[in-house]
Design an enzyme around this catalytic site. Structure first.
Site, PDB file in Angstrom:
ATOM      1  CB  CYS A   2      -0.892  -0.057   1.236  1.00  0.00           C
ATOM      2  SG  CYS A   2      -1.702   1.444   1.749  1.00  0.00           S
ATOM      3  CD  GLU A 126      -2.251  -0.430  -5.862  1.00  0.00           C
ATOM      4  OE1 GLU A 126      -1.474   0.302  -6.520  1.00  0.00           O
ATOM      5  OE2 GLU A 126      -1.941  -0.946  -4.779  1.00  0.00           O
TER       6      GLU A 126
END
Length: 283
Positions: A2, A126
């Protein structure tokens, strides 16, 4: 992954959600040494590496005369610096730890044993590469690929409890009483992305998290919070059992503005769902 996330909940909300007993005035608790007074963090819709973030952790309180761990809300720097590092320079590269190897990697294994935390988030970002740009990238051409960001968040609007680790690092160039003599840093644990269908998928685009990226941050469901935070649980195999992915079908994902790609942009508008991607993608 992440590499970016959003965190807009304040201390009062987080205290209720995680049953926090103490929100210290100190910004950090390096080995039980306190930091200086700290104001509440502002809502952050574009959390990037090296920023300060909130972390929930269980730890005894310094000079309390009671060894019982107390659930606390702390401000940590995102990007773990191992205690044995000579400098903190590598922290920005250590924002993630892989669930498959976190128990054995020298940089993470001590923290995995006794210094686990939860990093509260609204969700994470993302990026998916545009189809034409992806072809150029695969061919090895030097063009920088354009990417479409997606925001991934619990479908029911609940907190995204990121599984994390924290560590203490002492800056030996500073005296003991210096407010920056100790660093407290953290890392997010990631796992393989879900291949099952999203609870809510965009009208066009990815149907699962794996369609967006092969990795995802490990989300802890409330039934695992206490066990994950318990510093008395030090057996590696026991703790590794808590790294199982959450049940499928809890997430939704939707396209957001490419403005989030610039870390200088920060505001609730970054979470606004787009009717369609701004960049053409692989889907």
């Amino acid at each position: 992954m992440c590499g970016r996330y959003a965190a807009s909940r304040g201390p009062e909300d987080l205290a209720g959600i995680f049953e926090i007993e103490m929100v210290p005035e100190a910004a950090a608790e390096p080995g039980a040494e306190g930091g200086g007074p700290a104001e509440a963090l502002a809502p952050d819709f574009n959390v990037a590496p090296t920023k300060e973030v909130y972390a929930v952790l269980d730890r005894p309180v310094k000079d309390a005369g009671d060894p019982r761990p107390v659930r606390q809300l702390r401000r940590l720097k995102w990007g773990l610096v191992p205690s044995w590092s000579k400098t903190p320079d590598g922290g920005a590269r250590m924002i993630n730890a892989r669930a498959e190897t976190v128990h054995e990697k020298p940089s993470y294994r001590r923290a995995f044993a006794t210094r686990r935390c939860i990093l509260p988030a609204d969700g994470y970002y993302e990026w998916v590469t545009a189809a034409a740009e992806r072809e150029l990238e695969v061919e090895g051409k030097k063009k920088r690929p354009r990417k479409q960001p997606y925001f991934v968040t619990p479908a029911d609007g609940s907190v995204f409890a990121l599984a994390g680790l924290y560590e203490f690092w002492r800056d030996r160039t500073l005296p003991d009483d210096h407010p920056r003599a100790w660093w407290v840093t953290c890392s997010v644990i990631t796992t393989e992305a879900e291949t099952s269908p999203l609870a809510v998928a965009p009208a066009e685009g990815p149907r699962s998290l794996a369609d967006i990226h092969p990795r995802m941050p490990l989300m802890l469901t409330p039934d695992r919070w206490d066990a994950w935070l318990d510093p008395a649980r030090t057996d590696a195999d026991d703790v590794r059992s808590l790294l199982a992915p959450p049940p499928p079908g809890l997430m939704r994902a939707y396209p957001v503005s490419t403005a989030v790609s610039n870390v200088r942009n920060n505001g609730p508008e970054l979470l606004k769902e787009l009717e369609a991607p701004e960049e053409g993608t692989l889907f």
